[in-house]
Structure formats: C-alpha cells, structure tokens
Scaffold this active site. Sequence first.
Site, PDB file in Angstrom:
ATOM      1  N   GLU A 342       0.822  -1.229   0.000  1.00  0.00           N
ATOM      2  CA  GLU A 342       0.000   0.000   0.000  1.00  0.00           C
ATOM      3  C   GLU A 342       0.846   1.266   0.000  1.00  0.00           C
ATOM      4  O   GLU A 342       0.547   2.216   0.710  1.00  0.00           O
ATOM      5  CB  GLU A 342      -0.945  -0.031   1.211  1.00  0.00           C
ATOM      6  CG  GLU A 342      -1.913  -1.196   1.137  1.00  0.00           C
ATOM      7  CD  GLU A 342      -2.867  -1.272   2.312  1.00  0.00           C
ATOM      8  OE1 GLU A 342      -2.414  -1.035   3.440  1.00  0.00           O
ATOM      9  OE2 GLU A 342      -4.064  -1.539   2.080  1.00  0.00           O
TER      10      GLU A 342
HETATM   11  N1  IFG Z   1      -4.248  -4.192   4.480  1.00  0.00           N
HETATM   12  C1  IFG Z   1      -3.035  -3.609   5.076  1.00  0.00           C
HETATM   13  C2  IFG Z   1      -2.876  -3.816   6.566  1.00  0.00           C
HETATM   14  C3  IFG Z   1      -4.198  -3.721   7.322  1.00  0.00           C
HETATM   15  C4  IFG Z   1      -5.194  -4.681   6.687  1.00  0.00           C
HETATM   16  C5  IFG Z   1      -6.468  -4.770   7.511  1.00  0.00           C
HETATM   17  C6  IFG Z   1      -1.795  -5.583   4.294  1.00  0.00           C
HETATM   18  C7  IFG Z   1      -0.515  -6.156   3.784  1.00  0.00           C
HETATM   19  C8  IFG Z   1      -5.466  -4.229   5.278  1.00  0.00           C
HETATM   20  N2  IFG Z   1      -1.860  -4.227   4.414  1.00  0.00           N
HETATM   21  O1  IFG Z   1      -2.703  -6.317   4.609  1.00  0.00           O
HETATM   22  O2  IFG Z   1      -1.977  -2.816   7.081  1.00  0.00           O
HETATM   23  O3  IFG Z   1      -4.673  -2.412   7.333  1.00  0.00           O
HETATM   24  O4  IFG Z   1      -7.257  -5.863   7.118  1.00  0.00           O
END
Ligand code: IFG
Length: 534
Positions: A342
């Site tokens: 992200e």
């Molecule tokens: N995605 C984000 C996490 C967390 C997650 C919550 C990943 C690799 C959503 N990154 O999963 O930091 O916010 O379900």
Amino acid sequence: MRVLRRTLGTLLVLGSATLSCATAQGVDAKPGDTRARPAAVRAAAAPAPYERLLPAPVSVRAAGAGYRFGAGTVIRTSGSAEEVRRVGELLAEQLRGPSGLPLPVVDGEGGDGVRLRLDEAAPGLGAEGYRLDTRADGITLTARTPAGLFHAGQTLRQLLPVGGPGTVPGGTVTDAPRFAYRGAMIDIARHHFTVEQVKRYVDQLAQYKVNTLHVHLTDDQGWRLESTAWPRLARYGGGSEVGGGPGGHWTKDEYRELVAYAGERYVDVVPEIDMPGHVNAALASYAELNCDGKARERYTGTKVGFSSLCVGKERTYDFVDDVLGEVAELTPGKYLHIGGDEAHATPAADYAAFMDRAQAVVRKYGKTVVAWHQLAAARPAPGAVLQYWGHGGTPAKEKERLAQVAKAGHPLILSPADRLYLDMKYDATTKPGLAWAGYVPVKRSYDWDPGTFLPGVPESAVLGVEAALWTETIGTRAEWEFMAFPRMLGLAELGWSPAASHDWPAYSRRLAAQAPRLDAQRVTYYRAPDVPWA
Ligand code: IFG
C-alpha cells in the site's frame, strides 16, 4: 498417497512420499482387510486420541497395549545434547499442567516412561518430523532434531487427557510437515500489545506446530521497537495507537526475550519494518525524514496508503540502514520483512528504486527479504520471498505476475485475505474485525488447498502459509483470541497435514475435540456455528 477410508468417514492418511520408508512398516490399506486396520479405526466408538490429533499426522498405526501415563512416569533424555534435555524439561512442564504430576526429567535411556531420542539417521522425518511409539512399557519420541522432538511432545500432549494422567493407546505416529513455513502474524502497531501477551500467543501456536511468528512492528499509528540510532521512533512514535490510546513500545531486551521464548518452542520470529509506506509514525518522529522537512502529526485513525518515506533524500537511507541493521542484529532467524504494501503515496518508479536499495540493505545484514506481494511489480532481489495477501477481487494480472515471480524462483507465503486474514469478521454478528475481503467463517478459512490455490503456482513454489491478525479493531486479548481461534487451528492444519487428509467433516470433528484443551487454557475462542462443538 495411500489412504484408508474409515467406516466413520474420517480420513486416516497412511503414508506420504516423504515418509514412504516409514510407512513401509505402515498399515497396508486394502479395503476390508480388518487385520490391517489400526485399532483406533476398529474402535468405532468415540474417536480414540489418535483420531483427534490436530494437525492431522501423516500416518497412524494403532496396535498393541497402551502406556499408563501418570504419577510414576519419568521423562528420559538419553545422554543427549543439552537442547534435548531442555525440550524434555519444557515437555514435562507442559504435560504437568495443573495436574501437578511429578514427571521428573532424568538423563539415561533405561527404564519405562517417556523417552526422547535424537536419531540423525531416522528415515524420512526431515528437519521437523518425528515418530511417536507407544507400548506398554513406555513411549518413545524419535526425531532427527530437537524441533522434531518438540513437535512429538505436542502430539503426546493431545494423546493424553488435558493436564492429567491417562492411558495412551499402543501404536505409532509417523509425521512430518507438508510446508516449511507455518506462520501467524500479529500487528502490534495499530494497537500496542505487550511481550507477555505475545508470549501467550506463542504458547498457543507452538501447541499446534505453527513455527513462525511474524511481528508487524511499525505502521502509521505507532513504532513499537526501540531504536538506538533513532530513539524518538519508539519514545515518541510509539506513543500513539488507533483510537488515541497511550500506545507503547518494546525495548530491545524485551524483544530479545520474546525471540528467546519463541525459539525455545521452535517458533522463529520474523520482524517486519514496513516501508516505504505505512511510515507516519517515523515521519512524525523525525522532521528530517520528510521531504518538506516538517514532522507529521501522530496518527490514530485507520486509513492506509497516505504516507511515504522520502525516496529522493539520502538521509532516508541512513534511517533504513540503521533501523534494519538494528533489527537484523536482534534476529537469529533468516527472514527480515520490509513490508512494501500500500505505498500509494510513493510513485511506482520511486517505489522500485527504494525497494532495490532496501533489499540490498537486508542482504548486507545477511538476512533474506520477505515483502508483501506488491514487490512483484518492482524488482524482487534474488531469493526474496513474497507474501501474497490478495483475495477474490485481486485482478488476474496481479496473480499472473505472482506466478511469473514464483517461476523465477521466488518462494511464496500464502496469506489470502479472504481465507487467512483473522481480522475479517466470521459473519455479520462478529463485533470486532473488518469485512473488506468478505466474511471468513471457520470452514472457509480451512477449506482450500495452498498447493493449488494460485493459478500457475505449483506447490513447490509455496514456502508455506500465514494467518495475519491486523489490530485496527482489536484492542484486547479477548478480542485477539476471539478472532484468532479457532481459525488459527485451520492454518496449523493447512501448513502441516498432508493434502490427502484435507476433509472438512473430519477436520471439523477434530477441531471440535480441541474445545476442552482451549477451555482449560481459557482461550476466548469463537464457538462458531459451522463447527460441531460437543
Ligand atoms: N491491508 C493492510 C494492513 C491492514 C489490513 C487490515 C496488508 C498487507 C489491510 N496491508 O494487509 O496494514 O490495514 O485488514
């Protein structure tokens, strides 16, 4: 793979390629040949202890008289290395539980009791496998490594009533894991948790032969590990968390304590310093890390993708080198996770350039890179491991890229969000948790095959599986355990047991049989409606 299908519909798997020599003495599964059917199979009554083992072992041959385990039992570590003695002491402690059984640990093979034997030449057991032989005069745990002996001990725990004396039916369990990497991730950045709370998780994970704990140490909302070179990271950047609580951080000594504790239970700790995104806590701690030279405010919300290290600033790479060097020094294991997810505030070319340099730093400190699968769009360093966290909605081309990267020799850890993200609600009634990847009931979390899950990714490219618990909405141990259990036991089974033992009805019965153990350990698990609890 030879399988003996039971009248009760439970799968008892007899042997697998890796254990063919071990099962050469195994039961020859000719339908109707009752002679060959293990005693546990013939006992059509309540499943014998062997039937309840979770994760399901590769092969079980029940035969002969059992061993009465109780006040007179001695744990014997026959003149072996100090590490075997330590495994014996830990097993005695685990078997004693609240029962107070004496279970002295003595050095010397002779006599009855529970014998721990290292045998480097034991066929087909690999680095973590074991054999557990039970006869009237005692129980012998055999393995090529102390880790294997530890795993044999966890199986023995399940062959006995919870924390007390009992008779282990005669027979032989021969076992070894399907995948090398069987992991659990805990996010202590969104909400701070103490080392003591994480140690309890290690106890629970090790009991089911999970062998890796991935700790998500840093994020936008908090920096949780002390840094010598950059002290404000934890002292200031650790002083926040989602919802505005006090946060907190671990000193290096506390981190070392967790690593040692986990190591004694053959759980490897994989630290994650997420970069170049998910870095607001660092940007709030040091103005010089920001491109505009201004420190950010600490963040207590739950948005993602808004922060980035300043890729064009050389100071950023001093930071990366110092922090990763300090974490590597605290990490006896081979893996160092640098996140990479992200990074929406980092232009793609900057991201690739940054990850090139960050990966080189990891290599410089002698560690192997692990990163979230977004690294596939940049340039994964040789040997880098990618952790897949996609879901049903992940674009096909993203999955195809993963298959290419896997084919190019990058092992994958599978953490599909719509199967193994433990912060996903079970269903609409689940209080904590999120639902962006959909609801994940217990059955859905278990009922898939990592060996065939991603198109174009053969089982040989799958290093293993990992269940991730993100803590935006998880602030207490009770919420943590409610979301992690019982789905974590499905992870344990997917990571360890042979593919041919994969069977929801049989697994759900074995899972239900774990309830007395979880109850005795006061685990606040969710009594999910899709599990046939007694
Ligand atoms: N995605 C984000 C996490 C967390 C997650 C919550 C990943 C690799 C959503 N990154 O999963 O930091 O916010 O379900």
